[in-house]
Write a protein that holds these residues in place. Structure first.
Motif, mmCIF file in Angstrom:
data_model
loop_
_atom_site.group_PDB
_atom_site.id
_atom_site.type_symbol
_atom_site.label_atom_id
_atom_site.label_comp_id
_atom_site.label_asym_id
_atom_site.label_seq_id
_atom_site.Cartn_x
_atom_site.Cartn_y
_atom_site.Cartn_z
ATOM 1 N N TYR A 180 -12.236 -9.514 1.443
ATOM 2 C CA TYR A 180 -12.477 -8.600 0.713
ATOM 3 C C TYR A 180 -13.954 -8.856 -0.032
ATOM 4 O O TYR A 180 -14.384 -8.546 -0.052
ATOM 5 N N HIS A 187 1.178 -1.248 0.261
ATOM 6 C CA HIS A 187 0.395 0.091 0.253
ATOM 7 C C HIS A 187 0.950 1.205 0.283
ATOM 8 O O HIS A 187 0.427 2.338 -0.880
ATOM 9 N N ARG A 205 -10.196 4.918 -3.781
ATOM 10 C CA ARG A 205 -10.369 5.164 -2.351
ATOM 11 C C ARG A 205 -10.787 5.931 -1.423
ATOM 12 O O ARG A 205 -11.725 5.707 -0.556
ATOM 13 N N THR A 242 -11.807 -0.763 -3.121
ATOM 14 C CA THR A 242 -11.279 -2.214 -2.431
ATOM 15 C C THR A 242 -10.300 -3.336 -2.746
ATOM 16 O O THR A 242 -9.070 -3.741 -2.971
ATOM 17 N N GLU A 292 -6.021 -4.070 -3.127
ATOM 18 C CA GLU A 292 -5.909 -5.546 -1.708
ATOM 19 C C GLU A 292 -5.434 -6.303 -2.656
ATOM 20 O O GLU A 292 -3.864 -6.234 -2.554
ATOM 21 N N GLN A 307 -16.334 -0.487 -1.163
ATOM 22 C CA GLN A 307 -15.370 -1.757 -1.352
ATOM 23 C C GLN A 307 -15.647 -2.526 -2.338
ATOM 24 O O GLN A 307 -14.199 -3.253 -2.476
#
Length: 241
Positions: free
Chosen positions: A217, A116, A130, A177, A181, A174
């Motif tokens: 997720y 990240h 995000r 996301t 991820e 979401q």
């Protein structure tokens, strides 16, 4: 709270059986399965010591430096698997189960959070989006259900629609996301492998840990989509009534 809202009340407060509850239950089961899998996988590889003998914190520092990142601090944070990267303060926080552990699981979790930081350094599009969505997503997740059911109770269709739109904001967060991820895990695995931080056999365990984490997720998004479908079905049924 979501189950208690929709399981018992509808319309003008009449008690009834809500058949759309099955959607919420399916989402709950998916989330529980994913959570159980990631916990089991982490527990398994948390018992396997990485051959390099690096702690999660040491691995994070090494990964960051290999990526040319020197302005991110690595700190300890309480809890289990509460690891996260804070782009505002340029801080990578590692949990009790990661910071001082020399396990394969700890190293790959630390590397994932470094992923990240790498995204932040490169201004990775989905991460920027995000971060922009955070305030709207928080508002949506907090107000969607109360606004939606207030609209049902007082027969205010516009309020029902607002509730659905608010929930869509949380679902959108979401959805965004997922690539964030998956990309962070991809970056982590690449640098762990190319940098020789983990051996070939250890890399197999790292992939399993990060794959299991990614599925949480996916399950969360699936659960939210089912909840969104549920809201739409309840709204349509209310219109017919």
């Amino acid at each position: 709270m979501l189950l208690s809202y929709a399981g018992s009340y509808y319309g003008y407060g009449r008690m009834y059986y809500d058949p759309t509850m099955i959607l919420a239950l399916i989402g709950l089961v998916l989330t529980m399965i994913a959570s159980s899998r990631v916990n089991a996988t982490f527990a398994k590889y948390n018992k396997v010591r990485c051959m390099a003998g690096l702690t999660g914190a040491q691995a994070a520092e090494k990964v960051l430096h290999m990526a040319g990142i020197y302005d991110v601090r690595v700190e300890h944070v309480s809890g289990k698997l509460t690891d996260h990267y804070d782009p505002r303060d340029k801080v990578l926080r590692l949990s009790d189960s990661t910071y001082g552990s020399t396990s394969v699981a700890a190293v790959c979790v630390a590397a994932h959070e470094c992923g990240h930081a790498m995204q932040d350094q490169k201004q990775y599009g989905p991460l920027v989006l995000r971060s922009t969505l955070v305030p709207a997503a928080n508002l949506g997740s907090q107000l969607a259900w109360p606004v939606f059911f207030a609209g049902l109770i007082f027969s205010l269709r516009p309020l029902v629609t607002v509730g659905i739109v608010l929930f869509c904001l949380a679902v959108l967060f979401q959805l965004v996301t997922l690539p964030v991820e998956f990309n962070a895990s991809s970056r982590a695995l690449e640098i762990l492998d190319q940098g020789g931080i983990l051996g070939s056999q250890e890399m197999d365990g790292a992939r399993k840990v990060l794959r299991a984490a990614a599925m949480t997720y996916v399950a969360a998004l699936a659960s939210s989509l089912l909840q969104l479908l549920r809201l739409i079905l309840i709204a349509r049924r209310n219109d017919r009534d």
